[in-house]
Design a protein around this motif. Structure first.
Motif, short mmCIF file in Angstrom:
data_model
loop_
_atom_site.label_atom_id
_atom_site.label_comp_id
_atom_site.label_asym_id
_atom_site.label_seq_id
_atom_site.Cartn_x
_atom_site.Cartn_y
_atom_site.Cartn_z
N LEU A 1 0.82 -1.21 0.00
CA LEU A 1 0.00 0.00 0.00
C LEU A 1 0.86 1.27 0.00
O LEU A 1 0.51 2.26 -0.65
N LEU A 2 1.99 1.25 0.70
CA LEU A 2 2.88 2.41 0.69
C LEU A 2 3.39 2.69 -0.72
O LEU A 2 3.40 3.84 -1.18
N ALA A 3 3.83 1.64 -1.41
CA ALA A 3 4.33 1.81 -2.77
C ALA A 3 3.21 2.29 -3.70
O ALA A 3 3.44 3.15 -4.57
N TYR A 4 2.01 1.78 -3.52
CA TYR A 4 0.88 2.19 -4.36
C TYR A 4 0.52 3.66 -4.11
O TYR A 4 0.25 4.41 -5.06
N CYS A 5 0.54 4.08 -2.85
CA CYS A 5 0.21 5.48 -2.54
C CYS A 5 1.25 6.43 -3.14
O CYS A 5 0.90 7.52 -3.61
N TYR A 6 2.52 6.04 -3.12
CA TYR A 6 3.55 6.87 -3.76
C TYR A 6 3.27 7.00 -5.26
O TYR A 6 3.34 8.10 -5.82
N GLU A 7 2.95 5.89 -5.90
CA GLU A 7 2.68 5.92 -7.34
C GLU A 7 1.49 6.82 -7.68
O GLU A 7 1.55 7.62 -8.61
N VAL A 8 0.43 6.72 -6.91
CA VAL A 8 -0.75 7.55 -7.17
C VAL A 8 -0.43 9.03 -6.96
O VAL A 8 -0.88 9.89 -7.73
N CYS A 9 0.37 9.33 -5.95
CA CYS A 9 0.67 10.73 -5.64
C CYS A 9 1.54 11.37 -6.73
O CYS A 9 1.22 12.45 -7.22
N VAL A 10 2.65 10.72 -7.10
CA VAL A 10 3.59 11.36 -8.03
C VAL A 10 2.99 11.47 -9.44
O VAL A 10 3.35 12.38 -10.19
N LYS B 1 -2.10 6.78 -14.90
CA LYS B 1 -1.25 5.61 -15.09
C LYS B 1 -0.32 5.86 -16.28
O LYS B 1 -0.70 6.53 -17.25
N ASN B 2 0.89 5.35 -16.20
CA ASN B 2 1.83 5.44 -17.31
C ASN B 2 2.68 4.18 -17.33
O ASN B 2 2.46 3.23 -16.56
N VAL B 3 3.65 4.16 -18.23
CA VAL B 3 4.45 2.95 -18.40
C VAL B 3 5.35 2.68 -17.19
O VAL B 3 5.84 1.56 -17.02
N GLU B 4 5.57 3.70 -16.35
CA GLU B 4 6.42 3.53 -15.18
C GLU B 4 5.63 3.11 -13.94
O GLU B 4 6.25 2.86 -12.89
N SER B 5 4.32 3.06 -14.02
CA SER B 5 3.51 2.76 -12.83
C SER B 5 3.84 1.40 -12.26
O SER B 5 4.01 1.23 -11.04
N SER B 6 3.89 0.40 -13.12
CA SER B 6 4.21 -0.95 -12.65
C SER B 6 5.60 -1.00 -12.03
O SER B 6 5.80 -1.63 -10.98
N TRP B 7 6.56 -0.34 -12.67
CA TRP B 7 7.94 -0.33 -12.15
C TRP B 7 8.00 0.36 -10.79
O TRP B 7 8.69 -0.12 -9.88
N ILE C 1 5.72 0.68 -8.41
CA ILE C 1 5.13 -0.08 -7.31
C ILE C 1 6.02 -1.24 -6.90
O ILE C 1 6.31 -1.44 -5.72
N ARG C 2 6.45 -2.02 -7.87
CA ARG C 2 7.23 -3.19 -7.50
C ARG C 2 8.65 -2.83 -7.06
O ARG C 2 9.25 -3.55 -6.28
N LYS C 3 9.18 -1.69 -7.54
CA LYS C 3 10.54 -1.30 -7.13
C LYS C 3 10.56 -0.73 -5.71
O LYS C 3 11.53 -0.93 -4.97
N LEU C 4 9.52 -0.03 -5.33
CA LEU C 4 9.48 0.59 -4.00
C LEU C 4 9.05 -0.39 -2.92
O LEU C 4 9.25 -0.11 -1.73
N SER C 5 8.44 -1.49 -3.29
CA SER C 5 8.01 -2.48 -2.32
C SER C 5 9.04 -3.59 -2.25
O SER C 5 9.22 -4.36 -3.21
N LEU D 1 7.63 12.81 0.22
CA LEU D 1 6.80 11.80 -0.41
C LEU D 1 6.68 10.56 0.46
O LEU D 1 5.67 9.84 0.39
N VAL D 2 7.67 10.29 1.28
CA VAL D 2 7.60 9.15 2.21
C VAL D 2 6.52 9.42 3.25
O VAL D 2 5.68 8.55 3.53
N THR D 3 6.55 10.60 3.86
CA THR D 3 5.55 10.92 4.88
C THR D 3 4.15 11.01 4.29
O THR D 3 3.17 10.65 4.95
N ARG D 4 4.04 11.48 3.04
CA ARG D 4 2.72 11.54 2.40
C ARG D 4 2.17 10.14 2.18
O ARG D 4 0.98 9.87 2.46
N ALA D 5 2.97 9.22 1.67
CA ALA D 5 2.52 7.84 1.47
C ALA D 5 2.16 7.20 2.81
O ALA D 5 1.21 6.40 2.89
#
Length: 608
Positions: free
Chosen positions: A278-287, A292-298, A300-304, A338-342
């Motif tokens: 969920l933390l990685a997903y919240c970061y992706e939605v915020c930035v 959604k773009n081609v980097e969305s999948s990267w 989420i899985r890179k930050l988790s 961005l960490v505190t926001r997520a």
């Protein structure tokens, strides 16, 4: 048979079921409900639900059909009016047959203790100290490490070697124990951290501040839930703030319902892995501000670390530290804000309950499903999370969100010395600003000041040249006579030490030194100041700059003039000067800065 599209809602007295059955054969309609069972049949559609509460047939039930929309609306009376039915939007769980909701399984392990059942009611201590599990091979066969949801999978990547490098960072996960994965992850993060990139985002954060202003859907939903908490009729209705789209409902119907047999340690890993995802997903939605773009999948899985390194966390703090480290190492925007926001967004999602968590997981499932080869992570984690989350108790998520909210995370916890790095960068920036300001101020000096400075430099240069030429003349005039040089040395040794004290006056004498015979200078000095005391003070300052030197043999007239002045002023120590009266004399040497009141008045020097 086709499972139709359906949705459930409720009021204090009735449970309402809306079923969409376009082109159904209504002549073969069949409807049955009793207690928690509900069955509907209209060829070619069949729907069987296990309701979260009991309904009763008492003559108040209603049913209607809209031919334009092709929908059945069925209202079933509640057995206990006013009872709240929880989990009406957990469609996958509702589709499960009643017998699968019991604790028994078709295949059971003999001797499984009762405390391992998922339906246990005991409170879980989230702050309990955990130790990493040490996997030890019990046979000479190669060690098979477990991973995935609840550590229930193994051997998957042996069949998927081609996609391995594009999905996860750990090499050979089937042979890498949990503690070794963590050690390698920390090493990779330390090697990846770039101080320049971090400081660039720290000082030039306009774009980051812009994305931090974005408000995803759960912010408004959380506000509505908080506003309705005081109302007794809405205190359990937090799921009404979360609305599933038609596509999400369709995906829920496609999931295969199943149960999970997890022990306490595995359940603990599952809950902590959920926070990490969920933390990685919240970061992706915020930035990306919800797009959604081609980097969305990267992203989420890179930050988790749960998805990228198959990490098994032991505490909530470890989850936050891992997420914070990966945010400042890998994505485009590497900012602690961005960490505190997520972090705050994840707390809100957990407080909203199972519906909000399920909606986020469904979005992650869609992103991975459309991003090749991230679909492997759906099979390993996300699909099981989507099914499992529909069956857990709401109080478990409430306890998890409370524990997460109490956990703190600071920059110092990340291990990259971010605070020291920022402080050093601020000092360098301030120093560069001061240097730039000094250069600008010098460039903006008035032209008169620059001319004055140049004139001072030129006068200093000419004075030094004049002194050098006079010195050369004196050296040339004395070079021809060795006897004169020796006498000059004796006189210099005798007169230099006792002649000048710290105030510039002669020691052991009762009078001042020599007086200049320039008439013009005397007149100007007398006319400058009327009081006699001031004139005497100026003469003392003038005498301070004087140095006694020797005169060549040809300047006898000047020597005699100086000796006569000494006799008139009753200068003491006559014996000392009697040594040089025959052929030598004393004269005044011009200092480095020419004083207009000091002159060498001698006609014989001009002739030489």
């Amino acid at each position: 048979m086709i499972t139709p599209d359906f949705e459930l809602s409720q009021d204090p007295d009735f449970l309402t079921i809306i079923i969409r059955v376009p082109h159904a054969r209504l002549s073969e309609l069949d409807l049955f409900f009793e207690g928690e069972d509900f069955k509907f049949y209209a060829k070619p559609y069949f729907l069987r639900l296990t309701l979260p509460g009991r309904v009763v047939e008492n003559g108040r039930e209603k049913a209607s059909y809209d031919t334009d929309k092709g929908t059945f609306t069925i209202q079933l009376p509640k057995e206990s009016p006013g009872q709240y039915f929880e989990g009406l939007d957990m469609l996958t769980s509702l589709l499960a047959p009643k017998k699968s909701r019991t604790a028994k399984h078709l295949v059971e392990e003999i001797g499984v203790p009762a405390e391992l059942e998922e339906e246990e009611e005991e409170e879980f201590d989230w702050e309990i100290e955990q130790t990493l599990y040490k996997e030890v091979a019990e046979s000479p066969l190669p060690l098979q490490c477990c991973y995935g949801f609840g550590n229930l999978r193994s051997g998957v990547f042996q069949r998927l070697q081609d996609e391995l490098g594009d999905v996860i960072d750990v090499k050979d996960p089937d042979q890498t124990p949990t503690d070794e994965r963590k050690m390698k992850r920390l090493e990779a993060e330390a090697a990846k951290f770039d101080p320049d990139h971090y400081l660039a985002d720290f000082f030039e954060d306009e774009a980051i501040q812009q994305v931090l202003k974005y408000k995803p859907w759960w912010v408004d939903a959380h506000k509505k839930m908080m506003a309705s908490q005081g109302e007794s009729s809405q205190k359990h209705d937090s799921h009404t703030c979360v609305i599933f789209s038609e596509e999400e409902r369709e995906q829920l119907r496609k999931f295969t319902n199943k149960s999970y047999l997890l022990d306490k340690r595995s359940r603990h890993h599952v809950y902590l892995g959920l926070i990490d995802i969920l933390l990685a997903y919240c970061y992706e939605v915020c930035v990306n501000e919800g797009d959604k773009n081609v980097e969305s999948s990267w992203n989420i899985r890179k930050l988790s670390a749960t998805l990228c390194w198959l990490e098994c966390f032991t505490s909530i703090h470890d989850v936050l530290v891992s997420f914070g480290r990966r945010v400042v190492c890998y994505p485009l925007y590497r900012h602690f804000g961005l960490v505190t926001r997520a972090f705050s967004d994840t707390v809100m999602i957990l407080q909203l309950g199972r519906a909000a968590v399920l909606k986020c997981l469904l979005d992650v499932h869609k992103i991975f499903r459309e991003g090749d080869p991230a679909y492997i992570l759906n099979d390993l984690f996300i699909t099981d999370y989507c099914i499992w989350i529909q069956k857990i108790k709401s109080k478990k998520l409430a306890a998890l969100s409370e524990s997460l909210q109490k956990t703190t995370l600071a920059k110092s916890h990340l291990g990259f010395e971010l605070e020291e790095l920022e402080a050093a960068a601020v000092l360098v920036l301030e120093e560069s600003k001061l240097t730039a300001a000094g250069m600008v101020s010098r460039q903006q000096l008035p032209s008169s000041e620059l001319e004055t400075s140049d004139s001072e430099e030129s006068s200093s240069t000419s004075s030094s040249e004049t002194e050098g030429s006079d010195s050369n003349e004196r050296e040339s005039s004395t070079a021809g006579d060795g006897e004169i040089n020796s006498l000059q040395g004796m006189l210099q040794e005798e007169r230099t030490a006792p002649l000048i004290d710290c105030n510039g006056l002669r020691q052991g004498t009762n009078a001042s030194t020599f007086e200049v015979s320039d008439e013009k200078s005397k007149v100007s000095l007398q006319s400058t100041s009327a009081p006699g005391k001031l004139i005497e003070e100026l003469e003392k300052q003038m005498h301070t700059a004087m140095r006694l030197s020797e005169q060549p043999e040809g300047l006898a007239g000047a020597s005699g003039f100086a000796l006569r002045e000494q006799e008139e002023n009753h200068v003491s120590e006559p014996g000392r000067f009697s040594k040089v009266t025959a052929g030598k004399g004393d004269f005044l040497e011009v200092p480095s800065k020419t004083n207009p009141l000091l002159f060498l008045g001698s006609a014989s020097e001009d002739e030489d």
